[in-house]
Design a protein around this motif. Sequence first.
Motif, PDB file in Angstrom:
ATOM      1  N   ASP A 197       0.798  -1.306  -0.077  1.00  0.00           N
ATOM      2  CA  ASP A 197       0.104   0.162   0.023  1.00  0.00           C
ATOM      3  C   ASP A 197       0.846   1.250   0.005  1.00  0.00           C
ATOM      4  O   ASP A 197       0.197   2.439  -0.165  1.00  0.00           O
ATOM      5  N   ALA A 234      -0.013   4.964  -2.020  1.00  0.00           N
ATOM      6  CA  ALA A 234      -0.603   5.949  -1.012  1.00  0.00           C
ATOM      7  C   ALA A 234       0.386   7.145  -0.952  1.00  0.00           C
ATOM      8  O   ALA A 234      -0.131   8.458  -1.210  1.00  0.00           O
ATOM      9  N   LYS A 283      -0.479   9.284  -4.129  1.00  0.00           N
ATOM     10  CA  LYS A 283      -1.896   9.891  -3.857  1.00  0.00           C
ATOM     11  C   LYS A 283      -1.721  11.194  -3.062  1.00  0.00           C
ATOM     12  O   LYS A 283      -2.248  12.385  -3.374  1.00  0.00           O
ATOM     13  N   ASN A 310      -3.928   3.295   3.171  1.00  0.00           N
ATOM     14  CA  ASN A 310      -5.041   3.381   2.580  1.00  0.00           C
ATOM     15  C   ASN A 310      -6.230   3.959   3.614  1.00  0.00           C
ATOM     16  O   ASN A 310      -7.226   4.360   3.347  1.00  0.00           O
TER      17      ASN A 310
END
Length: 261
Positions: free
Chosen positions: A134, A138, A141, A253
């Motif tokens: 993840d 992440a 983002k 997340n």
Amino acid sequence: MVGFAVPAEVSVLLLDIEGTTTPIAFVKDTLFSYIKDNIREYLRAHWEEEECQEDVGLLRKQAEEDAHMDGAVPIPLETRDGEEEVERIIQAVIDNVHWQMSLDRKTTALKQLQGHIWRAAYENGRLKGEFFDDVVPAVRKWREAGMKVYIYSSGSVEAQKLFFGNSTEGDISELFDGHFDTKIGPKVDSESYQRIAASIGCSTSNILFLTDVTREADAAEEVDMHVAIVVRPGNAGLTDDEKSYYRLITSFNELFLPSST
């Protein structure tokens, strides 16, 4: 564990590495084992180089400071020429490093030598950094949302940059705005987090620190930094009180940025 909304005042994410972005098993079983298995070869190959001698000098100074500790290993000065004398000092360095590692010491002297050994390994392709699945999506983002992302680890800044620059995901060093190590202060010292905020140029309350270590979280929280404990496979267990007190996440997340809430 349903995650939580990142406070609106947060504009910076500060990440630990071991147990947070990266499995503890990789650090313990791969990175640390590499040091133990290859330190003699590295020291012999680089002994005459200025950088290696600086590393040994720093370890020798640390050994003098540690002289009062049980099992401390001194590193003598070279008193004569010859291969046998070099091997004697190299053995003392190896014994000292093994002793420090057995106690999970975070000294700058140890981390600096480790970083240089890992650098050689990354450069010749013998090591590649690893992350939980993840992590990279992440961080991408977060960056796209305008957040800044920094690393704070006991490993040297150089070792951190090598880790992210030579990973199973390729070179992802551009995802991070900066790096901090123990030169800015111990991770369990609240003043370290004040210095980090000052270096970044923001308030401590503008930072969310992600770590798996409650003592580090406590130190950051003391200076009003936001914290969350990252619960990953292989991490140390938490008490019931710790589980109820700290914000917990099992994946990056589970953090919801202000723009996405």
